[in-house]
Design a protein around this motif. Structure first.
Motif, PDB file in Angstrom:
ATOM      1  N   CYS A   2       1.180   6.442   3.303  1.00 38.02           N
ATOM      2  CA  CYS A   2       2.577   6.475   3.714  1.00 38.02           C
ATOM      3  C   CYS A   2       3.035   5.070   4.159  1.00 38.02           C
ATOM      4  O   CYS A   2       2.810   5.324   5.644  1.00 38.02           O
ATOM      5  CB  CYS A   2       3.562   7.415   3.860  1.00 38.02           C
ATOM      6  SG  CYS A   2       5.352   7.089   4.302  1.00 38.02           S
ATOM      7  N   TYR A   5       9.214   4.583   4.961  1.00 34.43           N
ATOM      8  CA  TYR A   5      10.459   5.382   4.165  1.00 34.43           C
ATOM      9  C   TYR A   5      11.683   5.248   4.995  1.00 34.43           C
ATOM     10  O   TYR A   5      11.769   4.664   5.565  1.00 34.43           O
ATOM     11  CB  TYR A   5       9.373   6.677   4.948  1.00 34.43           C
ATOM     12  CG  TYR A   5       9.619   7.496   6.123  1.00 34.43           C
ATOM     13  CD1 TYR A   5      10.417   8.311   6.968  1.00 34.43           C
ATOM     14  CD2 TYR A   5       8.888   7.281   6.933  1.00 34.43           C
ATOM     15  CE1 TYR A   5      11.060   7.863   8.116  1.00 34.43           C
ATOM     16  CE2 TYR A   5       8.942   7.652   8.551  1.00 34.43           C
ATOM     17  CZ  TYR A   5       9.176   7.427   8.927  1.00 34.43           C
ATOM     18  OH  TYR A   5       9.241   8.526  10.432  1.00 34.43           O
ATOM     19  N   ASN A  89      -0.860   6.238   9.245  1.00 34.86           N
ATOM     20  CA  ASN A  89      -1.602   7.486   8.610  1.00 34.86           C
ATOM     21  C   ASN A  89      -2.922   7.661   9.284  1.00 34.86           C
ATOM     22  O   ASN A  89      -3.994   7.371   9.655  1.00 34.86           O
ATOM     23  CB  ASN A  89      -1.572   6.563   7.633  1.00 34.86           C
ATOM     24  CG  ASN A  89      -0.574   6.352   6.779  1.00 34.86           C
ATOM     25  OD1 ASN A  89      -0.152   5.178   5.730  1.00 34.86           O
ATOM     26  ND2 ASN A  89       0.591   6.897   7.267  1.00 34.86           N
ATOM     27  N   TRP A 117       9.981   8.186   0.703  1.00 34.40           N
ATOM     28  CA  TRP A 117       9.194   7.427   1.050  1.00 34.40           C
ATOM     29  C   TRP A 117       9.041   5.903  -0.065  1.00 34.40           C
ATOM     30  O   TRP A 117       9.510   7.260  -0.858  1.00 34.40           O
ATOM     31  CB  TRP A 117       7.840   8.011   1.423  1.00 34.40           C
ATOM     32  CG  TRP A 117       6.991   8.600   0.622  1.00 34.40           C
ATOM     33  CD1 TRP A 117       6.031   7.903   0.023  1.00 34.40           C
ATOM     34  CD2 TRP A 117       7.011   9.657  -0.307  1.00 34.40           C
ATOM     35  NE1 TRP A 117       5.225   8.475  -0.907  1.00 34.40           N
ATOM     36  CE2 TRP A 117       5.678   9.506  -1.083  1.00 34.40           C
ATOM     37  CE3 TRP A 117       7.748  11.077  -0.425  1.00 34.40           C
ATOM     38  CZ2 TRP A 117       5.173  10.717  -1.907  1.00 34.40           C
ATOM     39  CZ3 TRP A 117       7.208  11.862  -1.014  1.00 34.40           C
ATOM     40  CH2 TRP A 117       6.144  11.761  -2.041  1.00 34.40           C
ATOM     41  N   PHE A 147       6.756  15.019   6.504  1.00 31.36           N
ATOM     42  CA  PHE A 147       5.638  14.780   6.315  1.00 31.36           C
ATOM     43  C   PHE A 147       5.059  15.606   7.657  1.00 31.36           C
ATOM     44  O   PHE A 147       5.301  15.437   8.725  1.00 31.36           O
ATOM     45  CB  PHE A 147       5.025  13.046   7.078  1.00 31.36           C
ATOM     46  CG  PHE A 147       5.690  12.263   5.718  1.00 31.36           C
ATOM     47  CD1 PHE A 147       6.206  12.860   4.275  1.00 31.36           C
ATOM     48  CD2 PHE A 147       6.823  11.148   6.481  1.00 31.36           C
ATOM     49  CE1 PHE A 147       6.947  12.138   3.698  1.00 31.36           C
ATOM     50  CE2 PHE A 147       8.094  10.418   5.537  1.00 31.36           C
ATOM     51  CZ  PHE A 147       7.400  10.575   4.251  1.00 31.36           C
ATOM     52  N   GLY A 149       2.709  15.482  10.630  1.00 38.07           N
ATOM     53  CA  GLY A 149       1.748  14.485  11.533  1.00 38.07           C
ATOM     54  C   GLY A 149       1.551  15.167  12.430  1.00 38.07           C
ATOM     55  O   GLY A 149       0.987  16.263  13.023  1.00 38.07           O
ATOM     56  N   VAL A 171       1.104   9.406  10.089  1.00 36.91           N
ATOM     57  CA  VAL A 171       1.668  10.923   9.066  1.00 36.91           C
ATOM     58  C   VAL A 171       0.190  10.711   8.445  1.00 36.91           C
ATOM     59  O   VAL A 171      -0.419  10.288   8.206  1.00 36.91           O
ATOM     60  CB  VAL A 171       3.075   9.521   7.995  1.00 36.91           C
ATOM     61  CG1 VAL A 171       2.529  10.449   6.579  1.00 36.91           C
ATOM     62  CG2 VAL A 171       3.691   9.775   8.673  1.00 36.91           C
ATOM     63  N   THR A 173      -2.010  12.038   5.097  1.00 34.13           N
ATOM     64  CA  THR A 173      -1.942  11.803   3.939  1.00 34.13           C
ATOM     65  C   THR A 173      -2.906  12.076   3.049  1.00 34.13           C
ATOM     66  O   THR A 173      -4.366  12.403   3.715  1.00 34.13           O
ATOM     67  CB  THR A 173      -2.317   9.462   3.741  1.00 34.13           C
ATOM     68  OG1 THR A 173      -3.459   9.278   3.910  1.00 34.13           O
ATOM     69  CG2 THR A 173      -1.027   9.379   4.365  1.00 34.13           C
ATOM     70  N   PRO A 188       2.026  11.028   1.311  1.00 34.68           N
ATOM     71  CA  PRO A 188       2.082  11.684   2.416  1.00 34.68           C
ATOM     72  C   PRO A 188       1.623  13.280   1.909  1.00 34.68           C
ATOM     73  O   PRO A 188       1.850  13.778   1.234  1.00 34.68           O
ATOM     74  CB  PRO A 188       2.817  12.154   3.337  1.00 34.68           C
ATOM     75  CG  PRO A 188       3.667  10.971   1.821  1.00 34.68           C
ATOM     76  CD  PRO A 188       2.706  10.578   0.632  1.00 34.68           C
TER      77      PRO A 188
END
Length: 263
Positions: A2, A5, A89, A117, A147, A149, A171, A173, A188
């Protein structure tokens, strides 16, 4: 993905939605319709209280709180915090294998609240240089997306001992599923509410089962909304960026075409 967002809710709203206390200390960023890498963001963490000397009080209940972090993970061993711009990411499939992410994944997980996002789809029938169409993926009912994280703290070796550390996040993915594959091959790792507790549990260090993608029904319930190419310009910010719009030429984006690289 991502790489951009929207996050527009104030701490009071997020506190109620995530059942958390406010630990932003008045430093929460204002509503942002075009959150880009290295910006300050609000995340949700769950930690046991600590003594003044930093000793963790494991016997005390963990507290869920909102924290301000910078988007782009800086590992504690990094020599230069600029590395964070390349670590916005973390691929869920390989996170347990990478030294930069492994420890944080085990002990420092967080949720990153978002209105939704942005992702860019290659124009149908276009070549590599054809303009891409931006979309906004959102719940559609006003509820936040969460998300998955990870976060880290980094201290400048040249800083004074009492200077606060830099707190950063990344984040996770995963491969896109369902209707999202129509837009992009990555997405994400969005966690439905019933998975928040397990993800934030500070006593859970084994991540088996935590990295699974959400179920197809949850993903297909999201709205895939075409939006203006004004979002391509990181300087643009406002509610018009998330409003439904017909596809338009990239030349109308305001002059700074910066579609994030997929990851």
């Amino acid at each position: 993905m991502c790489g951009r967002y929207a996050a527009t809710k104030d701490p009071a709203t997020l506190m109620a939605e995530f059942d958390a206390v406010d630990g932003t200390e008045g430093h929460a960023p204002s509503a942002d319709y075009n959150v880009a890498p290295t910006k300050k963001v609000v995340s949700v963490v769950q930690r046991h209280p600590r003594e003044a000397d930093g000793t963790v009080l494991d016997e005390e209940p963990a507290v869920r709180s909102l924290r301000v972090m910078r988007w782009g993970l800086v590992p504690f061993w990094a020599k230069d915090p600029a590395i964070g711009s390349r670590m916005i990411n973390t691929r869920a499939e390989t996170a347990t294998e990478k030294p930069a992410f492994r420890k944080a994944l085990s002990r420092r997980r967080c949720l990153v609240p978002a209105d939704g996002w942005f992702e860019w789809r290659a124009a149908e029938g276009g070549g590599k240089k054809a303009p891409k169409e931006p979309f906004f993926m959102t719940s559609g009912d006003g509820s936040s997306l969460a998300f998955a994280g990870i976060w880290e703290t980094w201290r400048d070796p040249k800083a004074a001992a009492d200077d606060p550390p830099l707190v950063t996040c990344s984040v996770l993915t995963t491969d896109a599923i369902g209707r999202l594959t129509e837009i992009h091959h990555r997405m994400p790792l969005v966690l439905p509410r019933q998975r928040w507790d397990a993800w934030l549990d500070p006593d859970r260090t084994e991540v088996d089962g935590l990295l699974a993608p959400p179920d197809l029904g949850f993903v297909d319930s999201l709205e895939l909304r075409p939006v203006s190419t004004r979002v391509n310009n990181v300087r643009n910010n406002g509610p018009e960026l998330v409003e439904r719009a017909e596809p338009e030429p990239a030349s109308l984006d305001g002059g700074l075409f910066e579609v994030p690289n997929p990851s």
